[in-house]
Design a protein around this motif. Structure first.
Motif, PDB file in Angstrom:
ATOM      1  N   HIS A   1       0.790  -1.235  -0.070  1.00  0.00           N
ATOM      2  CA  HIS A   1      -0.031  -0.004   0.064  1.00  0.00           C
ATOM      3  C   HIS A   1       1.082   1.231  -0.274  1.00  0.00           C
ATOM      4  O   HIS A   1       1.854   1.126   0.480  1.00  0.00           O
ATOM      5  CB  HIS A   1      -0.956   0.109   1.075  1.00  0.00           C
ATOM      6  CG  HIS A   1      -1.867  -0.842   1.255  1.00  0.00           C
ATOM      7  ND1 HIS A   1      -1.574  -2.458   1.732  1.00  0.00           N
ATOM      8  CD2 HIS A   1      -3.164  -1.059   1.116  1.00  0.00           C
ATOM      9  CE1 HIS A   1      -2.808  -3.186   1.637  1.00  0.00           C
ATOM     10  NE2 HIS A   1      -3.823  -2.412   1.205  1.00  0.00           N
TER      11      HIS A   1
ATOM     12  N   ASN B   1      -3.491   3.105   0.133  1.00  0.00           N
ATOM     13  CA  ASN B   1      -4.097   2.657  -1.245  1.00  0.00           C
ATOM     14  C   ASN B   1      -3.488   1.397  -1.533  1.00  0.00           C
ATOM     15  O   ASN B   1      -2.278   1.331  -1.883  1.00  0.00           O
ATOM     16  CB  ASN B   1      -3.957   3.796  -2.137  1.00  0.00           C
ATOM     17  CG  ASN B   1      -4.863   4.979  -1.896  1.00  0.00           C
ATOM     18  OD1 ASN B   1      -5.911   4.880  -1.609  1.00  0.00           O
ATOM     19  ND2 ASN B   1      -4.203   6.219  -2.048  1.00  0.00           N
ATOM     20  N   LEU B   2      -4.215   0.491  -1.812  1.00  0.00           N
ATOM     21  CA  LEU B   2      -3.599  -0.891  -2.397  1.00  0.00           C
ATOM     22  C   LEU B   2      -2.814  -0.663  -3.593  1.00  0.00           C
ATOM     23  O   LEU B   2      -3.572  -0.256  -4.498  1.00  0.00           O
ATOM     24  CB  LEU B   2      -4.864  -1.873  -2.564  1.00  0.00           C
ATOM     25  CG  LEU B   2      -4.525  -3.586  -2.880  1.00  0.00           C
ATOM     26  CD1 LEU B   2      -3.418  -4.094  -1.778  1.00  0.00           C
ATOM     27  CD2 LEU B   2      -5.568  -4.200  -3.234  1.00  0.00           C
TER      28      LEU B   2
END
Length: 457
Positions: A137, A141-142
């Protein structure tokens, strides 16, 4: 037009390249193309048109065409790729050895971003990021499913700004959160210092300054240590590679004669050899080269050249195993094609591809508590890597089942001795022993022992 030859293991946040003129390929006559090729091209165009017309979301032609190009190159090997204007700009900044970011060499594995190595004296290195770590991440956010270029762009940025990384380290129970501050990453390719009577030269990358900086390091160490200088340790660990001509220049600084490396293309007669020009700047002093699984490409050229010429002992762990050369072929004023065009071989004819460089003395990093659990990422682990038809021979070693007494120390005992880097400590002590022995042999002449600058083994 000019073309550029690259010696890099993956997409780098710190990488380098070298210039080499390449004659343009002769056009292939239409009559020589198989009819089946045109049918396949028709299929490609049919797919392009159907996707453009019926895909659920509107996609512009540029995105589709670049996707087709990238897919074609990705099917070849991990190091061939298409360079758009953004990639070309990144390549230029990396070549000059300065950019805004974190200081990481990364690759992509099954959609995840994997660390190949951190760059010395950068935010990533200071935060303790290690080879084999996965970055999952960025700012929560992946990353899975993003392209490697997108991940790199997000990690780069304005110096002084912060970014939060989520790190998954094999062997660790929980992910780790790290907040790093971007800075101007100035890739200082060579650092050196005197460790008693031993000169330590740390080469972190092979950019345009590496060869001259190595020669300056040798001269400075000779001046500061003086006649008592016992020898040199060249630390190439976690060095991802770079310029071919700089790898040759560094090797040449320690050699008087002989081949350094050969580069072989598709055709049998397409062989280019590079030789030492003479004048060993170290005057035959013992040399030990340190490598590990992060030592790739240009690093492997130096280690292989000095090992095959019997000029140095190589210590550490087997290297990365990238034995291919990429050439940057310009397509337009701001785009290019990075294409694998040759393999390189050590002076004895060994291909580094997949096999890597096997050290003369395999020395584990005892001061690394995670060394047994951390996976070793090498060229052979990358998808679609070039296959080496001649695998390294398995060594038949009689094993009595007892631990090697040289490596029986614990982390606690090493800390008590003040040792924070066991491999380096081992190398320094080895040179310290070899130096006086070789000096005595050289003083005694031919009857007294080895002469001519070869390192005793």
């Amino acid at each position: 037009m000019r073309a550029l030859s690259l010696l890099i293991p993956a997409l780098l946040l710190s990488s380098s390249l070298t210039a080499q003129a390449v004659a343009p390929a002769a056009p292939v006559a239409d009559a020589a193309r198989p009819a089946d090729t045109y049918k396949q091209l028709d299929t490609l165009m049919d797919v392009f048109l159907k996707v453009r017309e019926t895909y659920v979301d509107k996609v512009d032609d540029k995105t589709l065409i670049e996707g087709a190009i990238n897919g074609m190159l990705a099917s070849l090997d991990p190091h061939s790729s298409y360079l758009d204007a953004r990639d070309n700009a990144n390549m230029k900044s990396q070549t000059e050895g300065e950019y805004g970011g974190l200081g990481l060499t990364v690759t992509q594995e099954d959609g995840a971003v994997k660390v190949v190595s951190p760059t010395d004296e950068t935010p990533a290195a200071r935060a303790g990021i290690k080879a084999g770590d996965f970055i999952t991440h960025l700012d929560g956010n992946l990353l899975f499913g993003s392209t490697l270029n997108d991940a790199v762009d997000r990690m780069r940025g304005t110096p002084g700004t912060k970014i939060r990384l989520t790190i998954v380290r094999p062997g660790s129970a929980k992910p780790m959160e790290m907040t790093l501050t971007r800075e101007i990453v100035k890739i200082r390719p060579v650092r050196f210092e005197a460790r008693g009577a031993v000169g330590l030269i740390r080469i972190a990358s092979f950019n345009r300054q590496t060869g001259p900086a190595t020669r300056d390091a040798i001269a400075s160490l000779q001046k500061s240590i003086g006649p008592s200088l016992a020898g040199y340790v060249i630390d190439l660990r976690s060095n991802p590679g770079g310029l071919l001509d700089q790898a040759i220049d560094v090797s040449d600084a320690f050699m008087t004669r002989g081949e350094i490396v050969s580069q072989r293309g598709r055709a049998k007669e397409d062989i280019q050899r590079y030789y030492a020009r003479g004048d060993d700047l170290t005057q035959g002093k013992p040399v030990v080269v340190l490598i590990d699984e992060g030592s790739a490409s240009a690093s492997e050229i130096v280690a292989g050249a000095l090992q095959d010429s019997k000029r140095a002992l190589v210590l550490g762990q087997r290297s990365f195993g990238k034995g291919s050369v990429q050439t940057l072929l310009p397509l337009s004023a701001d785009t290019g094609l990075r294409l694998t065009t040759a393999r390189y071989f050590t002076p004895s004819g060994r291909s580094v591809q997949e096999n890597g460089i096997e050290p003369d003395i395999n020395v584990p990093q005892l001061t690394d508590p995670d060394r047994k659990e951390r996976p070793r990422v090498r060229e052979a682990d990358l998808r679609n890597h070039l296959i080496n038809e001649k695998k390294a021979d398995d060594k038949l070693i009689e094993d009595d089942g007892k631990p090697d007494p040289r490596f029986a120390e614990t982390i606690e005992s090493l800390r008590k001795r003040g040792v924070t880097d066991f491999q380096l400590d081992y190398a320094l002590r080895l040179v310290g022993r070899l130096g006086p022995v070789q000096s005595a042999a050289l003083a005694a002449g031919p009857a007294g022992g080895a002469a001519g600058g070869a390192t005793p083994k």
